[in-house]
Design a protein around this motif. Structure first.
Motif, PDB file in Angstrom:
ATOM      1  N   ASP A 185       5.274   8.031  80.556  1.00 57.57           N
ATOM      2  CA  ASP A 185       5.964   8.047  81.850  1.00 57.57           C
ATOM      3  C   ASP A 185       6.574   9.429  82.037  1.00 57.57           C
ATOM      4  N   LEU A 186       5.991  10.210  82.940  1.00 53.88           N
ATOM      5  CA  LEU A 186       6.437  11.579  83.180  1.00 53.88           C
ATOM      6  C   LEU A 186       7.506  11.604  84.269  1.00 53.88           C
ATOM      7  N   GLY A 187       8.693  12.098  83.918  1.00 48.11           N
ATOM      8  CA  GLY A 187       9.822  12.058  84.840  1.00 48.11           C
ATOM      9  C   GLY A 187      10.432  10.675  84.850  1.00 48.11           C
ATOM     10  N   THR A 188      10.796  10.176  83.690  1.00 45.89           N
ATOM     11  CA  THR A 188      11.135   8.761  83.538  1.00 45.89           C
ATOM     12  C   THR A 188      12.429   8.359  84.224  1.00 45.89           C
ATOM     13  N   GLY A 189      13.363   9.299  84.442  1.00 43.19           N
ATOM     14  CA  GLY A 189      14.601   8.949  85.136  1.00 43.19           C
ATOM     15  C   GLY A 189      15.376   7.869  84.408  1.00 43.19           C
ATOM     16  N   SER A 190      15.639   6.768  85.078  1.00 44.11           N
ATOM     17  CA  SER A 190      16.374   5.647  84.481  1.00 44.11           C
ATOM     18  C   SER A 190      15.533   4.861  83.487  1.00 44.11           C
TER      19      SER A 190
END
Length: 284
Positions: free
Chosen positions: A121-126
């Motif tokens: 998951d690229l740019g997973t954030g939360s």
């Protein structure tokens, strides 16, 4: 004299209604329930219970922040996504319902529930997308990457709270620049707003979401260029990539993906608003 839960709910709902907030009573109840850590039964059966003066002042302050345009998820610090509960931080986007289109597309691309999957998951954030996938695929493992240390920290905490961190890791990095290994599924909701458009977004977004997670550069495609360049080295045989799109970006992102030698699995999946939202590559 302390105000009752019912009276404070009515007061806050009236304030929100006067400011044009949609569903003011629902939001007032949600604000009070979460701020005071109450269950639904408490709100109904114990509506006449008094609210301490300090708590009432805090709730009125939160209501005025809501009137000023701060989203409810920022006030409560929580948001539901894929029927899972996530804690937010200042460094994470508020997960949006339209992003669930990516999860649906991923589950359709890999329909065998017990199949082992390696997910990136690229740019997973939360951590919302990764957590949703791991919750649906019990033999899947995953890595989440984010450029923000604060976001990565929050994603780790959310995955742990959901009992998923034994199958996941979250690292800080610039997309996949320092990452080795291959994955069955690469998924991403990258920043895709054109820089000049950020100041024209609704106040709930432009003033309260992290700009790092919004700003896609001059043409909104900076992150897609970076991600597309990594995909051939990241995907395992049979692997797929799924990318969230902004409105009107399907053609350009399709071009970027095809330029690195990957195919596209038909038209992008649309969200409930009819916007092309999830671009899926063909198996490599």
């Amino acid at each position: 004299m302390p105000v009752s839960r019912a009276a404070l709910t009515s007061e806050i709902a009236g304030l929100l209604a006067s400011a044009g907030v949609e569903s003011p009573l629902r939001e007032a109840r949600l604000l009070i329930r979460q701020a005071l850590s109450l269950g639904d039964a408490d709100m109904i059966a114990r509506a006449d219970f008094p609210v301490e003066d300090a708590d009432a002042r805090r709730l009125r302050s939160l209501a005025h922040r809501r009137v000023a345009g701060e989203p409810m998820a920022r006030l409560t610090g929580r948001r539901e996504f894929w029927s899972l509960d996530f804690t937010l931080s200042a460094e994470t986007l508020v997960p949006r319902p339209e992003t669930e289109t990516l999860v649906e597309a991923a589950l359709a691309a890999f329909p065998e529930r017990l199949r082992p999957l390696r997910v990136l998951d690229l740019g997973t954030g939360s951590g919302a997308i990764l957590a949703a996938l791991l919750s649906e695929r019990p033999n899947a493992t995953g890595i989440g990457i984010d450029r923000s240390e604060g976001a990565a920290r929050q994603a780790r905490a959310n995955l742990a709270a959901l009992g998923l961190y034994t199958r996941a890791a979250v690292v800080v990095g610039d997309w996949a620049a320092a990452l080795g290994g291959r994955f069955d599924l690469v998924i991403s909701n990258p920043p895709y707003i054109e820089t000049a458009d950020i100041d024209r977004l609704e106040v709930e977004v432009r003033a309260h979401d992290p700009h790092m997670a919004l700003d896609g550069g001059v043409d909104g495609l900076t992150a897609y260029r970076a991600i597309a360049g990594h995909l051939p080295a990241l995907l395992s045989p049979g692997g797929r990539a799924i990318l969230e799109l902004g409105a009107g970006q399907e053609a350009e992102v399709t071009r970027l993906v095809r330029a690195v030698g990957l195919g596209i699995d038909g038209s992008a999946r649309t969200d409930l608003g009819g916007i092309a939202r999830a671009l899926v590559t063909t198996p490599v």
